[in-house]
Design an enzyme around this catalytic site. Structure first.
Site, short mmCIF file in Angstrom:
data_model
loop_
_atom_site.label_atom_id
_atom_site.label_comp_id
_atom_site.label_asym_id
_atom_site.label_seq_id
_atom_site.Cartn_x
_atom_site.Cartn_y
_atom_site.Cartn_z
CE1 TYR A 50 -8.51 1.93 -14.17
CE2 TYR A 50 -10.46 1.98 -12.79
CZ TYR A 50 -9.15 2.35 -13.03
OH TYR A 50 -8.48 3.12 -12.11
CG HIS A 64 -6.79 7.54 -15.22
ND1 HIS A 64 -7.53 6.51 -15.72
CD2 HIS A 64 -6.15 7.00 -14.15
CE1 HIS A 64 -7.35 5.42 -15.00
NE2 HIS A 64 -6.52 5.70 -14.04
P1 NDP Z 1 -6.11 -3.22 -4.50
O1 NDP Z 1 -4.99 -2.85 -3.58
O2 NDP Z 1 -7.47 -2.80 -4.18
O3 NDP Z 1 -6.05 -4.81 -4.65
C1 NDP Z 1 -6.90 -5.51 -5.51
C2 NDP Z 1 -6.43 -6.96 -5.61
O4 NDP Z 1 -6.39 -7.56 -4.31
C3 NDP Z 1 -7.31 -7.81 -6.46
O5 NDP Z 1 -6.49 -8.74 -7.13
C4 NDP Z 1 -8.21 -8.54 -5.46
O6 NDP Z 1 -8.52 -9.82 -5.99
C5 NDP Z 1 -7.31 -8.64 -4.25
N1 NDP Z 1 -8.02 -8.48 -2.96
C6 NDP Z 1 -8.95 -7.54 -2.65
N2 NDP Z 1 -9.33 -7.65 -1.37
C7 NDP Z 1 -8.64 -8.71 -0.85
C8 NDP Z 1 -8.61 -9.32 0.42
N3 NDP Z 1 -9.35 -8.88 1.43
N4 NDP Z 1 -7.77 -10.38 0.59
C9 NDP Z 1 -6.99 -10.83 -0.42
N5 NDP Z 1 -6.97 -10.27 -1.65
C10 NDP Z 1 -7.80 -9.22 -1.86
O7 NDP Z 1 -5.64 -2.77 -5.95
P2 NDP Z 1 -6.25 -1.94 -7.16
O8 NDP Z 1 -5.09 -1.58 -8.01
O9 NDP Z 1 -7.39 -2.64 -7.78
O10 NDP Z 1 -6.75 -0.57 -6.49
C11 NDP Z 1 -8.08 -0.33 -6.07
C12 NDP Z 1 -8.82 0.57 -7.05
O11 NDP Z 1 -8.19 1.84 -7.14
C13 NDP Z 1 -8.80 0.06 -8.49
O12 NDP Z 1 -9.64 -1.06 -8.70
C14 NDP Z 1 -9.18 1.32 -9.23
O13 NDP Z 1 -10.56 1.55 -9.13
C15 NDP Z 1 -8.36 2.36 -8.46
N6 NDP Z 1 -7.03 2.58 -9.07
C16 NDP Z 1 -6.78 3.84 -9.59
C17 NDP Z 1 -5.57 4.11 -10.20
C18 NDP Z 1 -5.33 5.47 -10.76
O14 NDP Z 1 -4.36 5.65 -11.50
N7 NDP Z 1 -6.16 6.45 -10.45
C19 NDP Z 1 -4.51 3.10 -10.32
C20 NDP Z 1 -4.83 1.85 -9.67
C21 NDP Z 1 -6.04 1.62 -9.07
P3 NDP Z 1 -10.04 -10.34 -6.17
O15 NDP Z 1 -10.75 -9.33 -7.01
O16 NDP Z 1 -9.86 -11.66 -6.83
O17 NDP Z 1 -10.60 -10.43 -4.78
#
Ligand code: NDP
Length: 276
Positions: free
Chosen positions: A53, A111
């Site tokens: 990240y 990962h």
């Molecule tokens: P999420 O499903 O957590 O969604 C994140 C997005 O949604 C961001 O753009 C955020 O924007 C927005 N958001 C968050 N909360 C709200 C809300 N209550 N209402 C509206 N919009 C919202 O996606 P991620 O892909 O980030 O997954 C979460 C975590 O999982 C990652 O950050 C990472 O740590 C992990 N991950 C691991 C992976 C792997 O391969 N092991 C792959 C993908 C993710 P904003 O920040 O502007 O609020």
């Protein structure tokens, strides 16, 4: 906050904070640090990050956010598959520790599966554990056959499989989720709101409106109701972090769950693991 037992005897909180896309933009840095701190103050002390990240940038943001409170936290980071060689894993972990300004990780994950033999990676993970640099290790994006293979090398210590899991991605309910439950391994659900894409779904919106909560809260509560699932939504905004945290208190009735099954049907056959 409720927590789940890991095979080592340690415990992991059921709701934490993701950090993907943090540490990529200098202008967003102070807001990201503030958001993580805010979440920690609420009780979301599990922080999920990775060397990938922001190419280390997210770990540096996390380091700022956790200053002075390491002992309250459950820190997770991940090694790139191409670094997961016998020596490379140790070096990657040392770099992550340095960026995070800590001397141990609570959990360190491969990962996704790459071309390095799993036996090699697991040897290094066991060494890191013995040295006290990581308390537990696990995998991410592993399908059931990969998990079974890992079992040959992990001395029954793999602590989690972190996978894509949300209302619109239910494939793991067929095999990975029940297998992990049977083995006593929590599953970490990443992208619990499908990176925001779930939030415009009409059926989800209708259920949320009926419950007087938001679609994100329903999506997170739906994951949290399960006995071996950890959820790690990411947000850089205080209002959304507060909202996601409040999902802990939402109870979904049988009728709500049936309506969600109608809108997002569970799998009826095995399917390859999806990943983002
Ligand atoms: P999420 O499903 O957590 O969604 C994140 C997005 O949604 C961001 O753009 C955020 O924007 C927005 N958001 C968050 N909360 C709200 C809300 N209550 N209402 C509206 N919009 C919202 O996606 P991620 O892909 O980030 O997954 C979460 C975590 O999982 C990652 O950050 C990472 O740590 C992990 N991950 C691991 C992976 C792997 O391969 N092991 C792959 C993908 C993710 P904003 O920040 O502007 O609020």
């Amino acid at each position: 906050m409720r927590s789940l037992p890991l095979p080592s005897g340690a415990t992991i909180p059921v709701l934490g904070q993701g950090t993907w896309q943090m540490g990529e933009n200098a202008k967003a840095r102070s807001q990201e640090i503030d958001a993580l701190k805010f979440g920690i103050d609420l009780g979301m002390t599990l922080i999920d990050t990775a060397e990938m990240y922001g190419e280390g940038g997210a770990e540096e943001v996390v380091a700022e956010a956790i200053k002075g409170q390491r002992s309250r936290l459950f820190l997770v980071s991940k090694v790139y598959p191409h670094n997961a060689t016998r020596r490379g894993t140790i070096q990657a972990c040392d770099r992550s520790l340095k960026r995070l300004k800590t001397d141990y990780l609570d959990l360190y994950l491969l990962h996704w599966r790459g071309s390095v033999p799993l036996s090699e990676t697991f040897e290094s993970l066991l060494e890191l554990r013995q040295a006290g640099k990581i308390r537990d290790f696990g995998v991410s994006n592993f399908d059931q056959d990969d998990l079974m293979e890992a079992r040959q090398f992990d001395q029954n210590l793999t602590a989690t499989d972190q996978v894509l899991y949300n209302l619109s991605r239910r494939g793991i309910e067929w095999d990975v989720l029940p297998w992990c439950r049977q083995q006593g391994i929590p599953v970490m659900a990443y992208s619990p709101i499908e990176q925001g894409r779930l939030l415009t779904n009409k059926a989800l919106g209708a259920i949320a409106a009926r419950l007087n909560v938001t679609p994100a809260q329903v999506a997170i509560a739906w994951l949290l109701r399960q006995e071996n699932v950890v959820v790690i939504p990411k947000s850089s905004r205080r209002d959304r972090i507060q909202e996601n945290y409040a999902a802990l208190d939402i109870h979904l009735s049988r009728a709500d769950l049936d309506a969600l099954d109608q809108a997002f049907p569970p799998p009826v056959r095995s399917q390859p693991l999806e990943m983002l």
